[in-house]
Design a protein around this motif. Structure first.
Motif, short mmCIF file in Angstrom:
data_model
loop_
_atom_site.label_atom_id
_atom_site.label_comp_id
_atom_site.label_asym_id
_atom_site.label_seq_id
_atom_site.Cartn_x
_atom_site.Cartn_y
_atom_site.Cartn_z
N ASP A 104 32.07 27.00 35.45
CA ASP A 104 33.27 27.17 36.27
C ASP A 104 33.97 28.49 35.97
OD1 ASP A 104 32.88 24.80 37.58
OD2 ASP A 104 34.26 23.64 36.31
N GLU A 105 33.99 28.87 34.69
CA GLU A 105 34.61 30.15 34.34
C GLU A 105 33.85 31.32 34.97
OE1 GLU A 105 35.82 32.75 30.35
OE2 GLU A 105 34.68 30.88 30.15
N ALA A 106 32.52 31.28 34.89
CA ALA A 106 31.71 32.36 35.46
C ALA A 106 31.88 32.41 36.97
CB ALA A 106 30.24 32.15 35.10
N SER A 107 31.81 31.23 37.61
CA SER A 107 31.94 31.19 39.06
C SER A 107 33.32 31.69 39.48
CB SER A 107 31.71 29.76 39.55
OG SER A 107 31.70 29.71 40.96
N GLY A 108 34.36 31.31 38.71
CA GLY A 108 35.71 31.76 39.03
C GLY A 108 35.84 33.27 38.93
N GLU A 147 33.15 46.41 39.99
CA GLU A 147 34.41 46.42 39.25
C GLU A 147 34.28 45.64 37.94
OE1 GLU A 147 37.43 44.88 41.75
OE2 GLU A 147 37.30 46.52 43.22
N GLY A 148 33.15 44.90 37.79
CA GLY A 148 32.98 44.14 36.58
C GLY A 148 31.62 43.49 36.48
N LEU A 149 31.11 43.34 35.26
CA LEU A 149 29.88 42.62 35.01
C LEU A 149 30.22 41.30 34.32
CD1 LEU A 149 27.40 45.35 33.65
CD2 LEU A 149 27.44 44.28 35.91
N VAL A 150 29.59 40.22 34.81
CA VAL A 150 29.83 38.88 34.26
C VAL A 150 28.55 38.44 33.56
CG1 VAL A 150 30.49 36.51 34.78
CG2 VAL A 150 31.45 38.39 36.13
N ASN A 151 28.54 38.52 32.23
CA ASN A 151 27.36 38.17 31.44
C ASN A 151 27.21 36.65 31.40
OD1 ASN A 151 25.33 37.85 29.56
ND2 ASN A 151 26.20 39.29 28.08
N SER A 182 28.91 35.18 47.06
CA SER A 182 29.58 36.01 46.06
C SER A 182 30.05 35.24 44.84
CB SER A 182 30.79 36.72 46.69
OG SER A 182 31.72 35.77 47.18
N GLY A 183 30.07 33.90 44.89
CA GLY A 183 30.57 33.15 43.75
C GLY A 183 29.63 32.10 43.22
#
Length: 297
Positions: free
Chosen positions: A12-16, A46-50, A162-163
């Motif tokens: 949920d954190e990553a998807s958010g 604008e950002g990378l989500v590992n 996108s999510g």
């Protein structure tokens, strides 16, 4: 280029984080595609989500009678070196062995290869041929299962939007007397992108004389990996003699929709498909017969 970096520990954190970015943030699994694209300024972010710290995305298992389940962040090399995977899903191993270099495969993930959604993704044709399914986490925090053949929606695009996140890929246990195979063509043996690729999975009847079930998948010759449905119809329920396999290969050649680009013309790619489909069908039939002999012994 400056961008933010995130290390979520839950789905949920990553998807958010991805949803908040409204398409301007990129997920990072192995990173072998995203990092190169950023360096070459093919894409901006604008950002990378590992995603590597999310437990649900790691690990894999190949269990007799249940098939193969692999987490989206599973390194390709882990699967490539597995005798169990090679023995029961040889087309997957054949596809993994031609992806980039050994060093790259230690980092790259099957999930990343699929989510990049390139029409030439090497792992896509065998997974489509083997009836694999993708378990996805939607932006609405629901989990859904999608056939891999329906996962791609266009070049560089998938059902994730996108999510969404790819959680895992499941490959069902092959039926008795089943064989599968994968081949691709590139000017170089490694570190290159497929000009055309094909995979086939064939199940023979109890006597080993007719094709009971068949799936043929093509890569790099349409906006997404595709099934060669007309080619399948030509061999399903029929004896897999050389002439019949030639007819199926010719049908597959007419089903694909390749483009002309710097790496090859559409006509060249069609001819490659004719050759590759004939080869993978022949190899899949031979493996199905060998598996049938093993079953009887």
């Amino acid at each position: 280029m400056r961008f933010d970096y995130f290390e979520p520990t839950t789905l949920d954190e990553a998807s958010g984080l991805l949803r908040e970015g409204k398409g301007a943030r990129k997920p990072l699994a192995g990173g072998t595609d995203v990092v190169i694209q950023l360096r070459r300024r093919v894409i901006r972010t604008e950002g990378l989500v590992n995603l590597k710290r999310i437990p649900e995305l790691g690990g894999w298992a190949c269990v007799p009678g249940k098939g193969l389940r692999l987490g989206a962040c599973t390194p390709m090399r882990d699967l490539e070196t597995s005798a169990a995977v090679e023995g029961r899903f040889p087309s997957i191993t054949e596809a993994l062995r031609v992806v980039g270099s050994l060093q790259l495969r230690n980092i790259a993930s099957v999930g990343g290869n699929l989510c990049n959604a390139s029409p030439s993704a090497d792992t896509a044709p065998p997974l489509v041929a083997l009836e694999a399914t993708a378990r996805v986490h939607t932006p609405e925090s629901r989990q859904e299962t999608v056939p891999v053949e329906n996962f791609f929606t266009g070049p560089g695009a998938s059902v994730l939007g996108s999510g969404g996140l790819l959680l895992s890929v499941d490959v069902p246990e092959p039926a008795p007397r089943t064989g599968d195979a994968f081949e691709r063509f590139t000017p170089r043996s490694a570190m290159d992108i497929a000009i055309a690729s094909a995979a086939a999975a064939v199940t023979l009847d109890a006597a080993g004389e007719r094709i009971e079930a068949v799936r043929i998948a093509l890569g790099a010759v349409a906006p997404t990996p595709i099934r060669a449905l007309k080619a399948e119809d030509l061999v399903r329920g029929k004896e897999p003699n050389p002439k019949r396999l030639e007819w199926a290969a010719a049908a597959a050649m007419e089903e694909c929709r390749p483009i002309d680009d710097i790496r090859g013309t559409g006509a060249y790619r069609k001819e490659l498909i004719r050759i590759l489909v004939q080869r993978v069908l022949r190899q899949a039939v031979e493996r199905a017969r060998a598996n049938g002999r093993t079953e009887r012994s």
